[in-house]
Every structure is written in structure tokens, then in C-alpha cells.
Design a protein around this motif. Sequence first.
Motif, PDB file in Angstrom:
ATOM      1  N   ALA A  61      16.406   2.953  -1.106  1.00  0.00           N
ATOM      2  CA  ALA A  61      15.631   2.437  -2.236  1.00  0.00           C
ATOM      3  C   ALA A  61      14.552   3.439  -2.655  1.00  0.00           C
ATOM      4  O   ALA A  61      14.340   3.666  -3.853  1.00  0.00           O
ATOM      5  CB  ALA A  61      15.008   1.089  -1.881  1.00  0.00           C
ATOM      6  N   VAL A  62      13.879   4.041  -1.700  1.00  0.00           N
ATOM      7  CA  VAL A  62      12.870   5.051  -2.002  1.00  0.00           C
ATOM      8  C   VAL A  62      13.527   6.263  -2.652  1.00  0.00           C
ATOM      9  O   VAL A  62      12.999   6.832  -3.610  1.00  0.00           O
ATOM     10  CB  VAL A  62      12.093   5.449  -0.728  1.00  0.00           C
ATOM     11  N   ALA A  63      14.692   6.660  -2.168  1.00  0.00           N
ATOM     12  CA  ALA A  63      15.385   7.835  -2.708  1.00  0.00           C
ATOM     13  C   ALA A  63      15.722   7.680  -4.183  1.00  0.00           C
ATOM     14  O   ALA A  63      15.750   8.667  -4.921  1.00  0.00           O
ATOM     15  CB  ALA A  63      16.656   8.108  -1.910  1.00  0.00           C
ATOM     16  N   THR A  64      15.976   6.455  -4.627  1.00  0.00           N
ATOM     17  CA  THR A  64      16.298   6.257  -6.050  1.00  0.00           C
ATOM     18  C   THR A  64      15.115   6.565  -6.947  1.00  0.00           C
ATOM     19  O   THR A  64      15.287   6.775  -8.147  1.00  0.00           O
ATOM     20  CB  THR A  64      16.790   4.822  -6.323  1.00  0.00           C
ATOM     21  N   GLU A  65      13.913   6.617  -6.395  1.00  0.00           N
ATOM     22  CA  GLU A  65      12.714   6.927  -7.175  1.00  0.00           C
ATOM     23  C   GLU A  65      12.467   8.429  -7.285  1.00  0.00           C
ATOM     24  O   GLU A  65      11.587   8.859  -8.028  1.00  0.00           O
ATOM     25  CB  GLU A  65      11.488   6.235  -6.556  1.00  0.00           C
ATOM     26  N   ILE A  66      13.221   9.211  -6.573  1.00  0.00           N
ATOM     27  CA  ILE A  66      13.060  10.663  -6.613  1.00  0.00           C
ATOM     28  C   ILE A  66      13.962  11.221  -7.711  1.00  0.00           C
ATOM     29  O   ILE A  66      15.180  10.982  -7.697  1.00  0.00           O
ATOM     30  CB  ILE A  66      13.415  11.291  -5.247  1.00  0.00           C
ATOM     31  N   PRO A  67      13.375  11.944  -8.676  1.00  0.00           N
ATOM     32  CA  PRO A  67      14.197  12.502  -9.761  1.00  0.00           C
ATOM     33  C   PRO A  67      15.360  13.337  -9.216  1.00  0.00           C
ATOM     34  O   PRO A  67      15.204  14.084  -8.253  1.00  0.00           O
ATOM     35  CB  PRO A  67      13.216  13.372 -10.544  1.00  0.00           C
ATOM     36  N   TYR A  68      16.504  13.167  -9.804  1.00  0.00           N
ATOM     37  CA  TYR A  68      17.735  13.908  -9.485  1.00  0.00           C
ATOM     38  C   TYR A  68      18.343  13.549  -8.135  1.00  0.00           C
ATOM     39  O   TYR A  68      19.277  14.205  -7.687  1.00  0.00           O
ATOM     40  CB  TYR A  68      17.530  15.419  -9.597  1.00  0.00           C
ATOM     41  N   SER A  69      17.820  12.520  -7.468  1.00  0.00           N
ATOM     42  CA  SER A  69      18.387  12.090  -6.195  1.00  0.00           C
ATOM     43  C   SER A  69      19.631  11.250  -6.448  1.00  0.00           C
ATOM     44  O   SER A  69      19.712  10.523  -7.435  1.00  0.00           O
ATOM     45  CB  SER A  69      17.368  11.250  -5.418  1.00  0.00           C
ATOM     46  N   ASP A  70      20.590  11.340  -5.532  1.00  0.00           N
ATOM     47  CA  ASP A  70      21.768  10.479  -5.632  1.00  0.00           C
ATOM     48  C   ASP A  70      21.525   9.130  -4.954  1.00  0.00           C
ATOM     49  O   ASP A  70      22.390   8.269  -4.927  1.00  0.00           O
ATOM     50  CB  ASP A  70      22.998  11.155  -5.035  1.00  0.00           C
ATOM     51  N   GLY A  71      20.332   8.944  -4.389  1.00  0.00           N
ATOM     52  CA  GLY A  71      19.972   7.678  -3.772  1.00  0.00           C
ATOM     53  C   GLY A  71      20.509   7.477  -2.368  1.00  0.00           C
ATOM     54  O   GLY A  71      20.324   6.414  -1.784  1.00  0.00           O
ATOM     55  N   LEU A  72      21.165   8.484  -1.816  1.00  0.00           N
ATOM     56  CA  LEU A  72      21.731   8.353  -0.474  1.00  0.00           C
ATOM     57  C   LEU A  72      20.753   8.882   0.574  1.00  0.00           C
ATOM     58  O   LEU A  72      20.222   9.978   0.443  1.00  0.00           O
ATOM     59  CB  LEU A  72      23.051   9.109  -0.373  1.00  0.00           C
ATOM     60  N   MET A  73      20.531   8.092   1.609  1.00  0.00           N
ATOM     61  CA  MET A  73      19.670   8.493   2.707  1.00  0.00           C
ATOM     62  C   MET A  73      20.400   9.524   3.565  1.00  0.00           C
ATOM     63  O   MET A  73      21.553   9.331   3.905  1.00  0.00           O
ATOM     64  CB  MET A  73      19.335   7.250   3.550  1.00  0.00           C
TER      65      MET A  73
END
Length: 135
Positions: A61-73
Amino acid sequence: MIQQRGNMDWMLKELADDVPSIHQIVVLSSDGLRIARHGGDPDVADRLAAACAGLQSLAAAVATEIPYSDGLMKLVVIEVTGGFFYLMAAGTGAYLAVLAGETVDAGLVGARMRDMVVRIGAHLTSPPRHGGQAG
């Protein structure tokens, strides 16, 4: 608990032997069920696996807030008084968790975990569950 995969025992032991101060290693499914473990108490491994499911979800969930992240931990590291906790993605639907003492070489444990995942990641894949059953 998922039945422990015997063919993983040597892999987990190798990681523990390579890095002094590792207390416990757990391989878990994304839904928090223990697949395999090395060291420590089995009940602790089960509780750790359950907690990791929530932690990996929070990290994603935190990763989705990072620009250009694929949201995967990919990796979570927690330092607490007395030691470290590492959680690393380790194949589709599987994670590798390590509890280590405060004297552990933090860089070494992360590097060895990464090496292990690259080398045997296919063995660490956990199929999705349907109706409570794997497969």
C-alpha cells in the motif's frame, strides 16, 4: 499451517550458516501460512508468518504512493532493540522472513537473502488458494 517442504530445509540452513546471528528463517505464503522454517520455535514461526501477511500488504500500500512504483513489495527491514527483521518477496505468492540478532551484518543478510531468492525462487512459489486449498 502448510506442510513444510522438506527440500527447503537445506536451503534455509545454508542461509543461517552463512550469516552469523540469524535466529529464525521462515518461508511463508502471501496469506500468512508457514511453508518452511529453520531455527526457532514452530509456534513463533507461525505467528511471524501471520504477521508478515499484514506487513507485506502494508508495504505494498505504501509502495503505491511512490511515483513510478509498480506497487510490489520487494524488501522490508525493521530494526528494533535487540535485532533486525527482514521480509523479502521470494517468488509468486511467497516471502522469505528472517529474524536476526543485533550483531548481524545487516548488509550481508540482505545480500544472502537476495542470492537465495534468485537461486531458488521457483521453489519458493506458493500457488493461490481456492476454497481453502492450495492449487
